[in-house]
Design an enzyme around this catalytic site. Structure first.
Site, PDB file in Angstrom:
ATOM      1  N   CYS A  99      49.379  44.085  -5.534  1.00  0.00           N
ATOM      2  CA  CYS A  99      48.445  44.277  -4.427  1.00  0.00           C
ATOM      3  C   CYS A  99      47.441  43.119  -4.379  1.00  0.00           C
ATOM      4  CB  CYS A  99      47.707  45.594  -4.599  1.00  0.00           C
ATOM      5  SG  CYS A  99      46.434  45.845  -3.355  1.00  0.00           S
ATOM      6  N   LYS A 120      62.232  43.140  37.651  1.00  0.00           N
ATOM      7  CA  LYS A 120      63.117  43.910  36.779  1.00  0.00           C
ATOM      8  C   LYS A 120      62.238  44.559  35.717  1.00  0.00           C
ATOM      9  CE  LYS A 120      67.586  43.531  34.467  1.00  0.00           C
ATOM     10  NZ  LYS A 120      67.391  44.020  33.120  1.00  0.00           N
ATOM     11  N   GLU A 126      62.959  42.142  43.733  1.00  0.00           N
ATOM     12  CA  GLU A 126      62.062  43.090  43.070  1.00  0.00           C
ATOM     13  C   GLU A 126      61.935  42.646  41.629  1.00  0.00           C
ATOM     14  OE1 GLU A 126      63.945  47.040  43.399  1.00  0.00           O
ATOM     15  OE2 GLU A 126      64.924  46.109  45.121  1.00  0.00           O
ATOM     16  N   CYS A 148      41.760  51.037  -4.983  1.00  0.00           N
ATOM     17  CA  CYS A 148      42.021  49.855  -4.166  1.00  0.00           C
ATOM     18  C   CYS A 148      41.032  49.845  -2.985  1.00  0.00           C
ATOM     19  CB  CYS A 148      43.466  49.936  -3.684  1.00  0.00           C
ATOM     20  SG  CYS A 148      44.021  48.520  -2.762  1.00  0.00           S
ATOM     21  N   ASP A 172      61.191  46.653  32.581  1.00  0.00           N
ATOM     22  CA  ASP A 172      61.856  46.774  31.297  1.00  0.00           C
ATOM     23  C   ASP A 172      61.463  48.083  30.613  1.00  0.00           C
ATOM     24  OD1 ASP A 172      63.548  45.995  29.353  1.00  0.00           O
ATOM     25  OD2 ASP A 172      62.195  44.563  28.410  1.00  0.00           O
ATOM     26  N   CYS A 232      50.794  49.982  -2.148  1.00  0.00           N
ATOM     27  CA  CYS A 232      49.961  49.865  -3.338  1.00  0.00           C
ATOM     28  C   CYS A 232      49.646  51.288  -3.781  1.00  0.00           C
ATOM     29  CB  CYS A 232      48.670  49.120  -3.031  1.00  0.00           C
ATOM     30  SG  CYS A 232      47.458  49.303  -4.363  1.00  0.00           S
ATOM     31  N   LYS A 266      66.806  36.290  34.916  1.00  0.00           N
ATOM     32  CA  LYS A 266      65.977  36.605  33.755  1.00  0.00           C
ATOM     33  C   LYS A 266      64.860  35.574  33.578  1.00  0.00           C
ATOM     34  CE  LYS A 266      67.910  39.797  31.247  1.00  0.00           C
ATOM     35  NZ  LYS A 266      67.957  40.606  30.344  1.00  0.00           N
ATOM     36  N   CYS A 322      43.793  44.632  -5.266  1.00  0.00           N
ATOM     37  CA  CYS A 322      43.413  45.261  -6.533  1.00  0.00           C
ATOM     38  C   CYS A 322      44.344  44.906  -7.691  1.00  0.00           C
ATOM     39  CB  CYS A 322      43.340  46.784  -6.377  1.00  0.00           C
ATOM     40  SG  CYS A 322      44.951  47.556  -6.262  1.00  0.00           S
ATOM     41  N   TYR A 335      63.653  52.201  42.244  1.00  0.00           N
ATOM     42  CA  TYR A 335      64.135  51.079  43.037  1.00  0.00           C
ATOM     43  C   TYR A 335      65.386  51.350  43.864  1.00  0.00           C
ATOM     44  CZ  TYR A 335      67.084  50.792  38.935  1.00  0.00           C
ATOM     45  OH  TYR A 335      67.937  51.120  37.914  1.00  0.00           O
TER      46      TYR A 335
HETATM   47  P1  AMP Z   1      70.974  45.420  32.191  1.00  0.00           P
HETATM   48  O1  AMP Z   1      70.675  46.658  31.387  1.00  0.00           O
HETATM   49  O2  AMP Z   1      70.309  44.183  31.660  1.00  0.00           O
HETATM   50  O3  AMP Z   1      72.407  45.272  32.524  1.00  0.00           O
HETATM   51  O4  AMP Z   1      70.223  45.614  33.579  1.00  0.00           O
HETATM   52  C1  AMP Z   1      70.473  46.714  34.372  1.00  0.00           C
HETATM   53  C2  AMP Z   1      69.281  47.594  34.344  1.00  0.00           C
HETATM   54  O5  AMP Z   1      68.166  46.983  34.963  1.00  0.00           O
HETATM   55  C3  AMP Z   1      69.523  48.816  35.141  1.00  0.00           C
HETATM   56  O6  AMP Z   1      69.974  49.853  34.319  1.00  0.00           O
HETATM   57  C4  AMP Z   1      68.194  49.141  35.749  1.00  0.00           C
HETATM   58  O7  AMP Z   1      67.710  50.357  35.217  1.00  0.00           O
HETATM   59  C5  AMP Z   1      67.289  48.009  35.348  1.00  0.00           C
HETATM   60  N1  AMP Z   1      66.382  47.595  36.432  1.00  0.00           N
HETATM   61  C6  AMP Z   1      65.058  47.357  36.259  1.00  0.00           C
HETATM   62  N2  AMP Z   1      64.458  47.026  37.399  1.00  0.00           N
HETATM   63  C7  AMP Z   1      65.410  47.075  38.371  1.00  0.00           C
HETATM   64  C8  AMP Z   1      65.393  46.856  39.779  1.00  0.00           C
HETATM   65  N3  AMP Z   1      64.281  46.491  40.426  1.00  0.00           N
HETATM   66  N4  AMP Z   1      66.551  47.005  40.441  1.00  0.00           N
HETATM   67  C9  AMP Z   1      67.695  47.357  39.792  1.00  0.00           C
HETATM   68  N5  AMP Z   1      67.774  47.580  38.475  1.00  0.00           N
HETATM   69  C10 AMP Z   1      66.642  47.432  37.749  1.00  0.00           C
HETATM   70 ZN    ZN Z   2      45.699  47.807  -4.043  1.00  0.00          ZN
END
Ligand code: AMP
Ligand code: ZN
Length: 665
Positions: free
Chosen positions: A403, A113, A111, A427, A115, A421, A309, A406, A222
């Protein structure tokens, strides 16, 4: 009975539309029709509070305020993930897994990851009852009220779900919504947010859930934890959770070998740039839950999962020049002008350097070779200087003292990262920026007038502040480039029409630093007219709900400047709205100041809405749930039994409609 059915069927229908729109991305009715149905439901619920339902689609708009988030222990720990960066890391992991499992066949699910901010949702009998942040993995913060406003989080599940389980995922802020939020912040004279991830996790901790509701957050899930879920594999888990109504991205793959896993990683390392939200890798999990159980956990992470990663795309290029931009509020932003370079599919020429501290931290100099990365930010970021390539004759960067537009000496206030400024009335980019803000859609919304015209009018010496707009004549405007008689007429008529724009929007349009749309509304309501606001001191201002020191200071400074006062005086003489309208003012008193009310039940002589208005117009506050801070519960017929118990438990007085009306009349 009939009303109850009507309410329930509307709820069901709206839930389905919500799901189609936010989870499937495939709406089947127009936004307009959806809004009409939602309004219909709102009206019915209003009339029939006895059919209250904590998972009604009408609750998505938020409104509840949390002062302190309770700490809650996770039923099962929320672990971290082990990271890997190469094919070797992956095969090493596979070997370790095989050693423990004894060389049997394994399957892997891949899956993305996501962010964002980790979240754990608890469901009982198909209803969302709690949402908790990851915290330290053992316990997190209860952010249920805020999470309920996220449209893709189901408040009520669809079918065949287990009686009780937790589901885990990430709350993300898609790029598009993030960019929009930043545009608005810049419009309000605030510093833009750095990246979507921090903004997503910051959003979960906002006190006012109505603000969270306005943020375009999304929730991608997930993993399910719980007993008796009848699930045997990670793949099945994803499918089931999808059927129950959760948003589970379809980008996932069941793999038979690590070679297949690597294909998936390579594919998404490229295609992720087209996704609407940020991802930072692939999570690989042993598919069988029984095998997962056998593998267990290290002190920190599951042995059955691995995060692979993505390499953040990074290139090096030469920094040609550092220039400085001046915003509407006078805030200075240093910009790195780079030798154009290709990064993640786009040519990069510029990057923000944020502020003087960032420049010092990087020790970045003109002529340096720098590393540029594209992470969550839309704008690429300079990560570091390649010191091995620094020329012997390079000079440390001195932040400009004056600035660039101006020539005024820049100032930097205690505790502020940004330089400013101070020449706000002389300005050029500040002058035009302020006028552009004044005419913008959420402020005066002047039709027939755009940003370019403002610049033209300023360049020709026809305007030097927004009050000047109101003295423009056809004769002055007509000779401008690209102006025809019709467009000149529209411009003058648009300016004239803006005299009817209500006070709170005029106040927002003035462009006082930190006074965004919401703050302007609060101030307009509290002070009722500009004269009262102009003489308010800091102590008065901070006494207003949600007005902090920083805003108060800024307001006092604005009106302490005679030039601003002159402009406001002129605007007043042209007939702009500088006080709340008669209608807004009607029956306003301070009788209930400092008191907080919860309204429950059905009333005889007034509607619920009227009752709430009476509270607000008399200076009281309304909250949706009873706490020790509640002063009174106003109870009508059919008051909810749980509210009654809670009020009695906390010793909050319960008063009748008649008693309440006696207080305000
Ligand atoms: P880390 O914070 O880098 O240790 O990564 C762990 C975090 O990745 C977990 O807290 C999850 O919330 C997040 N995460 C994002 N996508 C996924 C996924 N598909 N499966 C499991 N964890 C995930
Ligand atoms: Zn200015």
């Amino acid at each position: 009975m009939e009303k109850k059915q009507q309410i329930e069927s509307l709820r069901k229908e709206l839930r389905e539309h919500n799901y189609n729109y936010y989870v499937l991305d495939d709406p089947t009715i127009s936004d307009y029709d959806f809004d009409m149905k939602l309004k219909e439901l709102q009206a019915l619920e209003e009339k029939h509070p006895e059919f209250y339902d904590a998972s009604s689609p009408t609750l998505r708009v938020g409104g509840e305020v949390t002062k302190n988030f309770n700490t809650v222990a996770h039923g099962q720990r929320m672990y971290s993930l082990e990271n890997s960066y190469s094919k070797e890391d992956l095969t090493d992991w596979e070997k370790r897994v095989q050693r423990i499992l004894g060389d049997i066949e394994v399957e892997f699910t891949c899956e993305l990851k996501y962010d964002g901010a980790s979240i754990s949702l608890t469901y009982e009998d198909g209803v969302l009852i709690r949402a908790v942040t990851r915290g330290d993995g053992f316990q997190g913060d209860d952010v249920t009220t805020n999470v309920k406003t996220i449209r893709s989080v189901p408040l009520q599940l669809k079918e065949n779900y287990p009686a009780k389980f937790d589901i885990r995922g990430e709350i993300v802020l898609p790029f598009e919504g993030f960019a929009k939020m930043n545009e608005e912040r810049i419009e309000n004279g605030e510093e833009p947010y750095m990246n979507p991830r921090n903004t997503a996790s910051g959003s979960l901790k906002l006190q006012d859930s109505a603000l969270v509701a306005q943020r375009p957050l999304d929730c991608l899930l997930y993993g399910i934890v719980g007993q008796n879920t009848g699930i045997e594999s990670q793949w099945q888990m994803l499918e089931k959770a999808r059927d129950w109504g959760f948003k589970i991205p379809s980008i996932a793959k069941l793999c038979k070998s690590t070679d297949e896993v690597l294909d998936f990683v390579e594919q998404w390392d490229v295609q992720r740039h087209d996704l609407p939200y940020e991802t930072d890798g692939v999570v690989i999990k042993i598919n069988s839950l029984q095998q997962q159980e056998e593998l267990g956990y290290t002190a920190k992470a599951p042995r059955w999962a691995l995060a692979y990663k993505f390499k953040a795309e990074r290139v090096s290029t030469v920094l040609n020049e550092i220039t400085y931009q001046v915003g509407r509020t006078g805030a200075i932003t240093p910009v790195a002008n780079l030798e154009p370079v290709l990064l993640a599919g786009t040519t990069v020429k510029r990057a923000s350097l944020h502020n003087a501290d960032q420049i010092a931290k990087l020790d970045i100099r003109e002529g340096d070779t720098v590393f540029v990365e594209k992470g969550g930010e839309i704008i690429p970021k300079i990560i570091a200087v390649d010191f091995t390539k620094r020329k012997a004759d390079s000079n440390p960067t001195n932040y400009i003292p004056e600035c660039p537009e101006c020539g005024t000496e820049l100032i930097r206030q205690e505790g502020e990262a940004q330089h400013f400024c101070p020449n706000d009335t002389g300005c050029p980019p500040q002058i035009t920026g302020r006028i552009q803000h004044f005419i913008s859609r959420k402020a005066m919304d002047i039709e027939g007038l755009g940003s370019e015209t403002i610049e033209l009018l300023f360049a020709k010496g026809l305007i030097s502040n927004y009050a000047d707009l109101y003295t423009l004549t056809m004769k002055q405007v007509m000779p401008l480039e690209r102006m025809a008689e019709k467009s000149a007429e529209n411009l003058v008529a648009g300016v004239e029409a803006s005299k009817n724009i209500p006070f709170e929007r005029v106040l927002f349009g003035l462009g006082i630093r930190y006074v965004g749309e919401t703050v302007a509304k609060k101030l307009a309501k509290a002070y009722k007219n500009i004269d009262a606001l102009m003489v308010a001191n800091i102590l008065d201002l901070v006494a207003v709900d949600e007005i902090g020191e920083r805003i108060a200071q800024s307001v006092v400074e604005f009106f302490g400047n005679e030039k601003n006062v002159d402009i406001v005086d002129r605007l007043q003489s042209y007939g702009l709205q500088f006080s709340l309208s008669e209608e807004q003012l009607q029956n306003q008193t301070d009788t209930l100041k400092g008191k907080s009310f919860v309204v429950s039940g059905v009333f005889e002589t007034v509607s619920r809405d009227e009752l709430k208005k009476l509270i607000e117009n008399n200076g009281g506050k309304i909250s949706s749930s009873i706490s020790s801070k509640t002063s009174y519960v106003v109870a009508g017929d059919n008051m909810g039994p749980s509210k009654k118990t809670k009020a009695e438990g906390l010793g909050v007085p319960i008063i009748s409609e008649v008693e309440f009306l006696g207080m305000v009349r």
